[in-house]
Design a protein around this motif. Sequence first.
Motif, mmCIF file in Angstrom:
data_model
loop_
_atom_site.group_PDB
_atom_site.id
_atom_site.type_symbol
_atom_site.label_atom_id
_atom_site.label_comp_id
_atom_site.label_asym_id
_atom_site.label_seq_id
_atom_site.Cartn_x
_atom_site.Cartn_y
_atom_site.Cartn_z
ATOM 1 N N LYS A 2 62.376 36.381 40.554
ATOM 2 C CA LYS A 2 62.332 35.546 41.755
ATOM 3 C C LYS A 2 60.952 34.959 42.061
ATOM 4 C CE LYS A 2 66.127 38.056 43.979
ATOM 5 N NZ LYS A 2 66.567 38.843 45.161
ATOM 6 N N SER A 3 59.928 35.325 41.290
ATOM 7 C CA SER A 3 58.572 34.886 41.620
ATOM 8 C C SER A 3 57.872 34.300 40.397
ATOM 9 C CB SER A 3 57.769 36.056 42.188
ATOM 10 O OG SER A 3 58.421 36.639 43.289
ATOM 11 N N ASN A 4 56.581 33.983 40.574
ATOM 12 C CA ASN A 4 55.797 33.412 39.482
ATOM 13 C C ASN A 4 54.767 34.413 38.979
ATOM 14 O OD1 ASN A 4 53.661 33.358 41.400
ATOM 15 N ND2 ASN A 4 54.310 31.320 42.075
ATOM 16 N N LYS A 5 54.014 33.992 37.984
ATOM 17 C CA LYS A 5 53.018 34.865 37.347
ATOM 18 C C LYS A 5 51.972 35.337 38.345
ATOM 19 C CE LYS A 5 51.154 36.648 33.540
ATOM 20 N NZ LYS A 5 49.867 37.141 34.021
ATOM 21 N N GLN A 6 51.624 34.513 39.304
ATOM 22 C CA GLN A 6 50.612 34.878 40.289
ATOM 23 C C GLN A 6 51.062 36.079 41.128
ATOM 24 O OE1 GLN A 6 49.620 31.720 43.015
ATOM 25 N NE2 GLN A 6 47.884 32.815 43.911
ATOM 26 N N VAL A 7 52.320 36.082 41.514
ATOM 27 C CA VAL A 7 52.859 37.204 42.289
ATOM 28 C C VAL A 7 52.896 38.466 41.429
ATOM 29 C CG1 VAL A 7 54.859 38.079 43.555
ATOM 30 C CG2 VAL A 7 54.210 35.679 43.764
ATOM 31 N N GLU A 8 53.267 38.315 40.166
ATOM 32 C CA GLU A 8 53.257 39.459 39.254
ATOM 33 C C GLU A 8 51.860 40.062 39.161
ATOM 34 O OE1 GLU A 8 54.976 38.622 35.433
ATOM 35 O OE2 GLU A 8 56.488 37.297 36.315
ATOM 36 N N ASP A 9 50.847 39.216 39.027
ATOM 37 C CA ASP A 9 49.469 39.697 38.904
ATOM 38 C C ASP A 9 49.010 40.442 40.157
ATOM 39 O OD1 ASP A 9 49.336 38.603 36.398
ATOM 40 O OD2 ASP A 9 48.342 36.757 37.031
ATOM 41 N N LEU A 10 49.563 40.060 41.307
ATOM 42 C CA LEU A 10 49.199 40.722 42.562
ATOM 43 C C LEU A 10 49.925 42.052 42.736
ATOM 44 C CD1 LEU A 10 49.185 37.783 45.172
ATOM 45 C CD2 LEU A 10 47.218 39.191 44.531
ATOM 46 N N THR A 11 51.191 42.077 42.338
ATOM 47 C CA THR A 11 52.032 43.236 42.656
ATOM 48 C C THR A 11 52.072 44.317 41.585
ATOM 49 O OG1 THR A 11 53.965 42.058 41.795
ATOM 50 C CG2 THR A 11 53.534 41.884 44.167
ATOM 51 N N PHE A 12 52.062 43.939 40.319
ATOM 52 C CA PHE A 12 52.239 44.913 39.251
ATOM 53 C C PHE A 12 51.165 46.007 39.241
ATOM 54 C CE2 PHE A 12 55.325 42.826 36.014
ATOM 55 C CZ PHE A 12 56.176 42.492 37.052
ATOM 56 N N PRO A 13 49.874 45.675 39.463
ATOM 57 C CA PRO A 13 48.872 46.753 39.519
ATOM 58 C C PRO A 13 49.124 47.734 40.660
ATOM 59 C CG PRO A 13 47.810 44.636 39.156
ATOM 60 C CD PRO A 13 49.232 44.336 39.491
ATOM 61 N N ILE A 14 49.650 47.240 41.784
ATOM 62 C CA ILE A 14 49.964 48.121 42.916
ATOM 63 C C ILE A 14 51.108 49.056 42.542
ATOM 64 C CG2 ILE A 14 50.806 48.212 45.299
ATOM 65 C CD1 ILE A 14 49.513 45.451 45.722
ATOM 66 N N ILE A 15 52.148 48.495 41.937
ATOM 67 C CA ILE A 15 53.301 49.299 41.527
ATOM 68 C C ILE A 15 52.877 50.362 40.513
ATOM 69 C CG2 ILE A 15 55.528 49.229 40.330
ATOM 70 C CD1 ILE A 15 55.897 46.394 41.510
ATOM 71 N N ASP A 16 52.045 49.967 39.572
ATOM 72 C CA ASP A 16 51.584 50.914 38.545
ATOM 73 C C ASP A 16 50.769 52.051 39.163
ATOM 74 O OD1 ASP A 16 52.821 49.450 36.584
ATOM 75 O OD2 ASP A 16 51.013 48.320 36.028
ATOM 76 N N SER A 17 49.937 51.719 40.149
ATOM 77 C CA SER A 17 49.131 52.745 40.817
ATOM 78 C C SER A 17 50.022 53.737 41.561
ATOM 79 C CB SER A 17 48.146 52.088 41.794
ATOM 80 O OG SER A 17 47.381 53.068 42.465
ATOM 81 N N LEU A 18 51.010 53.217 42.280
ATOM 82 C CA LEU A 18 51.936 54.071 43.015
ATOM 83 C C LEU A 18 52.770 54.922 42.054
ATOM 84 C CD1 LEU A 18 53.180 51.497 45.704
ATOM 85 C CD2 LEU A 18 51.492 53.325 46.026
ATOM 86 N N LYS A 19 53.146 54.342 40.934
ATOM 87 C CA LYS A 19 53.905 55.081 39.922
ATOM 88 C C LYS A 19 53.103 56.276 39.414
ATOM 89 C CE LYS A 19 57.113 55.768 36.733
ATOM 90 N NZ LYS A 19 58.491 56.224 37.081
#
Length: 315
Positions: free
Chosen positions: A182-199
């Motif tokens: 549902k989003s673009n590469k910019q949103v992925e770059d913002l969110t994926f590091p946060i998700i990985d940290s929480l994981k």
Amino acid sequence: MKKIFIVLFAIFLNFATAQNKSLITYKESDLTLKINSEEIFGTLTAPDLSQKYPVALLISGSGPTDRNGNNVIMKNNSLKMLAESLAKNGIASLRFDKRGIGASKASAKSEENLRFENYIDDVKSWVDLLKKDNRFSKIIIIGHSEGSLIGMIASGKADKFISIAGAGDSADKLIKTQIVSKSNKQVEDLTFPIIDSLKNGNTVKKVDPILNSLFRASIQPYLISWFKYNPQAEIKKLNIPVLIVQGNNDLQVTLKDAESLAQSNKKAELLIVDKMNHIMKIVDSDVQANMASYNNETLPISEVMTNKIVSFIQK
């Protein structure tokens, strides 16, 4: 002549059995689970039978979904319909409002203190309560959507487990998949590091304000507790009979999810229901009609699904 008589008798016996099933009535009563000073409220649907009978614990899906499968903006009565179908076949069920939802609203924990384990522990407590009732011959846990993961983790003391529209991957992977779709590469770059940290069990101090709805500081501890559970790993641990049910018209969970669960537990039975959507109702492939069913309290749930669930519980 003897052969004809045997055939006719068999037909009569089958007809009589069907008639007896249709005559099974049931009653609904309130049931309350007390955990220290907190109370969680549910509905027990029990058939009018003199002998012992099975009881199924129904766990609703994510978000503000109540014991009947509804929320404040949508009423489809999916879980209520499932409870009624079970009762007509001699199977009791207990469905409940999760803490913070419906009648159990007062038992909500603050966002900072809520953990995924709270929901798991509540289900375990319900199982303990049902085990004390001598009306029940066995306990089956039925988890729908997010309730599938909660149910499979809490099934240690249950006799059987049924997953309906359960995710096949951990929540961090599901969120990433949704972001990619549902989003673009910019949103992925913002969110994926946060998700990985929480994981990895670590909170994130600096979150872009536009992401607060997903990753605000107060909700991060809950996400950490949720991300650590992998449905494929959890269902593999179960040594009880398992049934996995999935519709091929589900807009939220895919056939791949169901297949991943089935592959993780080789002894599990897998049922794919044609045209069934996420809330267990039969709809055409049209997305608009699918979504409209979420607010249709008269549209019945799948008979193919309920028949299979009944036979799985009774065997």
